[in-house]
Design an enzyme around this catalytic site. Structure first.
Site, PDB file in Angstrom:
ATOM      1  N   GLU A 190     -11.313  60.830  59.881  1.00  0.00           N
ATOM      2  CA  GLU A 190     -11.610  60.340  58.529  1.00  0.00           C
ATOM      3  C   GLU A 190     -10.890  59.028  58.231  1.00  0.00           C
ATOM      4  OE1 GLU A 190     -10.049  62.862  55.390  1.00  0.00           O
ATOM      5  OE2 GLU A 190     -11.621  62.181  54.028  1.00  0.00           O
TER       6      GLU A 190
ATOM      7  N   GLU B  86     -14.461  67.313  47.731  1.00  0.00           N
ATOM      8  CA  GLU B  86     -12.999  67.285  47.856  1.00  0.00           C
ATOM      9  C   GLU B  86     -12.486  66.446  46.701  1.00  0.00           C
ATOM     10  OE1 GLU B  86      -9.922  66.403  51.433  1.00  0.00           O
ATOM     11  OE2 GLU B  86     -10.972  64.678  50.635  1.00  0.00           O
TER      12      GLU B  86
HETATM   13  C1  LER Z   1      -8.471  64.427  53.285  1.00  0.00           C
HETATM   14  O1  LER Z   1      -9.794  64.757  53.565  1.00  0.00           O
HETATM   15  C2  LER Z   1      -8.378  63.189  52.511  1.00  0.00           C
HETATM   16  O2  LER Z   1      -9.355  62.683  52.027  1.00  0.00           O
HETATM   17  C3  LER Z   1      -7.087  62.545  52.361  1.00  0.00           C
HETATM   18  O3  LER Z   1      -6.990  61.945  51.109  1.00  0.00           O
HETATM   19  C4  LER Z   1      -5.928  63.437  52.653  1.00  0.00           C
HETATM   20  O4  LER Z   1      -4.821  63.072  51.944  1.00  0.00           O
HETATM   21 MN    MN Z   2     -11.363  63.453  52.394  1.00  0.00          MN
END
Ligand code: LER
Ligand code: MN
Length: 269
Positions: free
Chosen positions: A152, A246
């Protein structure tokens, strides 16, 4: 659109894991609101009883599209780029320990902050070399079980390593593993990408997972991101995976989950 939301199996400090606490009750609520899956944030697979967890999730009709690993960094300091070789090795071992549950559920393993933040005295090039080496080991172990890994890009305020899609695609090329792709997160993209939709299209079939939060990291529909346009770009790449919530539990977790899904389901795509 297949929708999931992040759920931590244990207490955690990470603020954007929308749900923490009573796992069974949270899973039931998530299913009742109409989500298709629960993305699980798991610090250490040894803390979970995998058969029981899978039974609990499937009992309410949910899937597990992804497993988040960042708590091993947040709570234990494990990192792919720590100057201490033993810590780097432990981070790789921890990643590999998620493979059995991922293989059983079809979940993608997420590498977010487990990549670490470059520590003082460590050069950026050295950190990248360690990161590539760790990812190659993790991808090789995962590949043997048909498991995929998603790295990510995370914004500059949280890490100095791989902040945007250009960095992420370069890293994929260096690692050279076909079971590795990117996890794109609209919160981070809004900070780092010149044009979110163009960056999404540039990834093509390398998008393995997708996180949504609005501009201020609240639920979609609460800020200024154009989700109709962003999701249209996502699906134009042929993406068939989950769109996973999220976001911060604001004004509270339940309200955010209900408002987030009702906003996303109303989008005509
Ligand atoms: C985790 O998926 C993310 O987006 C980060 O901001 C973790 O701190
Ligand atoms: Mn994330």
């Amino acid at each position: 659109m297949k929708l999931s939301i992040v759920l931590s199996t244990h207490a955690a400090q990470f603020q954007a894991a929308t749900f923490k606490g009573d796992l069974r009750a949270n899973l039931a609520k998530i299913a009742a609101w109409g989500y298709d899956g629960a993305e699980l944030a798991i610090r250490d697979p040894r803390l979970v009883d995998a058969p029981e967890l899978i039974a609990m999730v499937s009992a309410v009709g949910l899937e597990i599209p992804a497993i988040g690993t960042g708590q091993a960094w947040g709570e234990e300091g494990l990192s792919f780029t720590d100057p201490d070789q033993a810590i780097r090795a432990a981070a790789v071992e921890r990643t590999i320990s998620h493979v059995p549950l991922a293989a059983q559920t079809g979940a993608v393993i997420i590498i977010g902050l487990l990549r670490g933040i470059v520590k003082p005295g460590v050069g950026q090039q050295q950190a990248l070399d360690w990161l590539v080496d760790a990812l190659r080991q993790a991808c090789a172990a995962a590949r043997a079980h048909g498991v995929r890994i998603a790295l990510e890009p995370i914004c500059r305020y949280e890490t100095t390593l791989i902040n945007n899609v250009v960095d992420g695609l370069e890293l994929l090329d260096r690692v050279g593993a076909e079971n590795m792709g990117l996890l794109l997160d609209t919160f981070h993209m809004n900070i780092e990408e010149p044009v979110i939709e163009e960056s999404i299209r540039a990834c093509g079939d390398r998008i393995f997972h997708f996180h949504v939060a609005d501009s201020q990291r609240w639920y979609p529909g609460s800020g200024h991101l154009d989700f109709a346009s962003i999701l249209e770009a996502l699906y134009s790449t042929g993406y068939e995976g989950y769109v996973s919530g999220e976001w911060l539990p604001k004004p509270d977790a339940d309200t955010s989950a209900e408002r987030g899904i009702s906003f996303l389901r109303r989008l005509v795509l």
